[in-house]
Structure formats: C-alpha cells, structure tokens
Design an enzyme around this catalytic site. Structure first.
Site, PDB file in Angstrom:
ATOM      1  N   GLY A 100       8.049   4.827  -8.961  1.00 21.46           N
ATOM      2  CA  GLY A 100       6.998   3.980  -9.521  1.00 21.46           C
ATOM      3  C   GLY A 100       5.618   4.566  -9.275  1.00 21.46           C
ATOM      4  N   THR A 101       5.415   5.145  -8.114  1.00 19.29           N
ATOM      5  CA  THR A 101       4.114   5.736  -7.788  1.00 19.29           C
ATOM      6  C   THR A 101       3.775   6.849  -8.774  1.00 19.29           C
ATOM      7  OG1 THR A 101       4.448   5.209  -5.457  1.00 19.29           O
ATOM      8  CG2 THR A 101       2.819   6.917  -5.962  1.00 19.29           C
ATOM      9  N   CYS A 357      -0.354  -1.873   9.101  1.00 19.79           N
ATOM     10  CA  CYS A 357      -0.655  -1.637  10.510  1.00 19.79           C
ATOM     11  C   CYS A 357      -0.558  -0.141  10.764  1.00 19.79           C
ATOM     12  CB  CYS A 357       0.305  -2.429  11.384  1.00 19.79           C
ATOM     13  SG  CYS A 357      -0.174  -2.435  13.111  1.00 19.79           S
TER      14      CYS A 357
HETATM   15  N1  PLP Z   1       4.019  -0.665  -7.573  1.00 23.90           N
HETATM   16  C1  PLP Z   1       4.462  -1.761  -6.944  1.00 23.90           C
HETATM   17  C2  PLP Z   1       4.004  -3.106  -7.404  1.00 23.90           C
HETATM   18  C3  PLP Z   1       5.337  -1.657  -5.858  1.00 23.90           C
HETATM   19  O1  PLP Z   1       5.773  -2.755  -5.244  1.00 23.90           O
HETATM   20  C4  PLP Z   1       5.754  -0.365  -5.466  1.00 23.90           C
HETATM   21  C5  PLP Z   1       6.643  -0.199  -4.300  1.00 23.90           C
HETATM   22  O2  PLP Z   1       6.745  -1.042  -3.441  1.00 23.90           O
HETATM   23  C6  PLP Z   1       5.287   0.743  -6.175  1.00 23.90           C
HETATM   24  C7  PLP Z   1       4.418   0.569  -7.218  1.00 23.90           C
HETATM   25  C8  PLP Z   1       5.707   2.131  -5.822  1.00 23.90           C
HETATM   26  O3  PLP Z   1       7.011   2.379  -6.264  1.00 23.90           O
HETATM   27  P1  PLP Z   1       7.864   3.571  -5.617  1.00 23.90           P
HETATM   28  O4  PLP Z   1       8.313   3.087  -4.280  1.00 23.90           O
HETATM   29  O5  PLP Z   1       9.008   3.785  -6.546  1.00 23.90           O
HETATM   30  O6  PLP Z   1       6.969   4.747  -5.541  1.00 23.90           O
END
Ligand code: PLP
Length: 420
Positions: A100-101, A357
C-alpha cells in the site's frame, strides 16, 4: 465459501501468559484473541493454496515467451481481470505494486511530477487524517521538491467536509488525496462528494483505500476516484503486494524505472504467486463482505457498548455509524496506551493504539489531535479491530478483562490527571 480460522492456527504459536494479576482476577484467556486486523490479517488458506503452484511449479518470468513464462503470464492476466472486476475498471488500469505504501507513493509522486513536467503547477490537497504513506509523501514533496499543500481539517468524528476541499482548490492544484477509511479511528470519508468536486475542477483524485479493501464497495466509478491504493495483507493476502488503480489517460510519471512492466508504470518482474494470492483474496473478501460486515458490525457494536458501559469516561473515536464494520477505537482517560497494550497482551489479547512511541516517549497521534482530542487523552488510545476469526466469546473476554486492567493502571499511576 469457507473462511479461515486464523485463531486456531495461531493459538499453538505460543502459550498464553497467565500472569499472577489476571489469574487473581479469575481472568485467563483460553485462546489467543487477535483484535489487530487493521494492522494485518493472516493469509487465508484458500489464498495460500491458490499461490502454491506459482512458486516452484509455474515459476517462469511472466515477460518471457516459452511455456513456463506463458503460464505465469496467464496467471497474471487472470489476476488483473479479477481485480478489474472488483474495481469495475479496465484490466489495463490495474497496476500491481509491492504494498500500500508503494501504491500511495506512486500515485502521489507520479501525478505530482507528471503535472510539473506538463507545467501545470504544484499544489496538492490532502486531509489531516491520512496514513503516513500519504502524509509523509506529500510532506516530502513539499520539503524537498518545492510543492505546496493544503491540509483540509476534519470534524470531531474524523470526517472531511467536501466544502472545505472545494475551498482549498487553487488554479495550480494538481491532486486531491483523501483516505477512504481511516486506520486509527475507522471513519469512512464522503469520497464521491469529494470526487464530484475534483471532477468539476478537472483535478485527479486519489484515495488510500488500504483499510477499505475487505469491507467497502471499491467500484472506482461509484467512488469517483482516478487513483486508488490497496494492500493485500489487510484482506487475508500476504504482506508485500499491493494494487494501484490508475484511470486510463491520467498522466503519471513512473517512480521506478527498468523494464516496461505493469504498462510501463512500475518496473520490476511481477511477483506472480503474490499477485495471484492478492486477486484471490480480494475476490473472496468482496464476495463475502456484505454478510461478514453484518456479522462484524454486531460484534463491533457490542464491544463499543460494553466498553462504554464499563468505562463511562472512555470515548469512542471516529464516527459512531459511518465507520468500518470491524473497527472499534477509544480513548481511555488515565491510562497510557503502551502499558494498556502490554497488559492486554499478557491477558492473551492482541490490540493496538493510535499513538506512536518511536522515541521511548509516548506521542499523541496527530490524527486524534486533528479531531480535537486533548493530547493527554490521545495518549490513552485503544484500537480493537475484528476479523474472520473473531467470535462473540472473544468480545466478552475483552469486556471481562479490560476494566480490571484499566483500574490497575489507574491505581498504579497515582495522579489521574493530564500527563504533560
Ligand atoms: N494506508 C493505510 C490506511 C494503512 O493502514 C496502511 C498500513 O497500515 C498503509 C497505507 C500501508 O500499507 P502497507 O503496509 O501495505 O505498506
């Protein structure tokens, strides 16, 4: 279709700690209670099964021409079709990424740099409740590349007002990026209303739908988005694989160059087994989402009602109804999240908070602060996120154990007052 029984699989991983304190209170969790599905989910057994042929059997590089390669390419094509079916888009609009990142980075940087190249300007609009994958990416563009941003505020439920987005639009605005459902407080944003504004001003609209993937409608036309990010490990696929939907015709500068994979937008040999698993998991999650959401909403509302009854000074964070079906989040006065999570863990309950933290000193979550929650309260954030393994008995176990832990922590901290 059967779904995974994650708890059964994880229960053998380690014996549950039975601390003296909780034994005294008569509390001994009988099974691991995993309430951190917003952080990650276990790989569904059916998903794992769908991936297995592509590790050592059909292992060819999908870009090749021989039969091994063609088998991989066929699997990749089918996965793209399946994802396109869920997003109600064209297969060529689906880009597979590593997480996702990366999807957020590709969307935001890709549009920002393409717009600059086209001489269109460098103003970005986002919200005060974005995940760092969006927020830090936009900050980075502003700090190092001369872009400018407007951060639209949220109300006390964590919701953006579309009128504020419209007010933030400038002639040089090149992107609007608003999260679909927030990871810390679960609130679901009015995306299509923002999308209408974006369209009226001809501005590309991105959403981080990472938390929405397992539960909400992902049809890109309903949502009126041009870019949408997803991550496999939030809906029972493995970690390390993601999706970026890119509307046809949108100017996007690739951020990773090399071979012409993924329509030239994301170079790198495709991770076929993970992409196959991702597509299988998304299909499964979307096929079961209505029934599973109804089941989880009942459990979620029970835990919300139970915590508020047992701890009347606790406060639900996020919108009471317009929230993810599996998401319950609170601030609890007089406790510090790190200690609370540690005690819950000792009682066999895996939970999360909203506060970071990183320095050893607890920090209040910027998202909670943006919602107007006082810093000392934000330090006592608790997030309980349910999933396929969650059963009614788990909720009752949490309700049995949590008030005692809170009481113990409040007793241990002599001053029940704001922390500075
Ligand atoms: N965006 C949101 C809303 C998330 O909750 C997360 C992960 O917790 C990410 C992006 C990042 O996704 P990834 O862990 O696949 O990089």
């Amino acid at each position: 279709m059967p779904v995974s029984t994650q708890a059964d699989e994880t229960n053998h991983l380690r014996p549950l700690a039975k601390t003296r304190d909780y034994r005294k209170q008569g509390i001994t969790a009988k099974r691991l209670i995993y309430l951190d599905h917003s952080a990650s989910t276990p790989v569904d057994p059916h998903v794992l099964e769908s991936m297995m042929p592509f590790f050592s059997g059909s292992y060819g590089n999908a870009s090749g021409t021989h039969r091994q390669a063609r088998a991989s390419a066929r699997a990749l094509d089918q996965a793209r079709l399946d994802v396109a079916d869920v997003l109600a888009c064209k297969p060529r609009e689906v880009v597979f990424t590593s997480c996702g990142t990366e999807s957020d980075n590709l969307a935001i940087r890709g549009v920002a740099f393409a717009s600059r190249e086209a001489g269109k300007g460098g103003h970005l609009i986002t919200s005060a409740v974005e995940h760092h994958a969006v927020g830090h990416t936009i900050d980075h563009l502003c700090e190092h590349f001369g872009f400018e941003q407007t951060v639209v505020p949220v109300d006390t439920d964590g919701l953006v007002n579309p009128a504020d987005v419209e007010r933030a639009v400038r002639p040089d605005t090149v992107l609007i990026s608003i999260i679909h459902a927030n990871n810390e407080v679960g609130s679901i944003q009015p995306l299509s209303a923002v999308g209408e504004i974006a369209r009226a001003h001809d501005i590309p609209f991105h959403t981080d739908a990472v938390q929405a993937g397992g539960y909400l409608d992902l049809s890109v036309d309903h949502l009126k988005v041009d870019l949408l990010s997803l991550s496999g490990h939030k809906f029972y696929a493995p970690k390390g694989v993601g999706i970026l939907y890119v509307r046809d015709g949108l100017g996007l500068l690739p951020q990773q160059t090399g071979g012409g994979h993924e329509g030239g937008l994301r170079a790198g040999t495709e991770n076929v087994p993970y992409v196959v698993g991702l597509a299988a998991a998304l299909k499964l999650a979307q096929a079961t989402r209505v029934a599973e959401s109804a089941r989880l909403i009942a459990l979620r509302d029970r835990i919300i009602q139970g915590i508020q009854a047992a701890l009347p000074d606790s406060r639900l964070t996020g919108h009471p109804q317009q929230r993810l079906p599996n998401h319950a989040s609170f601030v609890i006065p007089g406790v510090e999240a790190g200690a609370l999570l540690m005690h819950l863990d000792l009682a066999g309950i895996c939970a999360a908070s909203g506060s970071a933290c990183n320095t050893g000193l607890p920090e209040a979550s910027p998202i909670l602060l943006a919602m107007g929650i006082a810093p000392h309260l934000a330090l006592g954030a608790l997030r309980l996120t349910l999933g396929r393994s969650t059963q009614a008995g788990d909720i009752e176990s949490v309700l049995e154990v949590l008030p005692g832990i809170v009481h113990t922590l409040r007793t241990m901290r002599p001053v029940y007052a704001p922390m500075v």
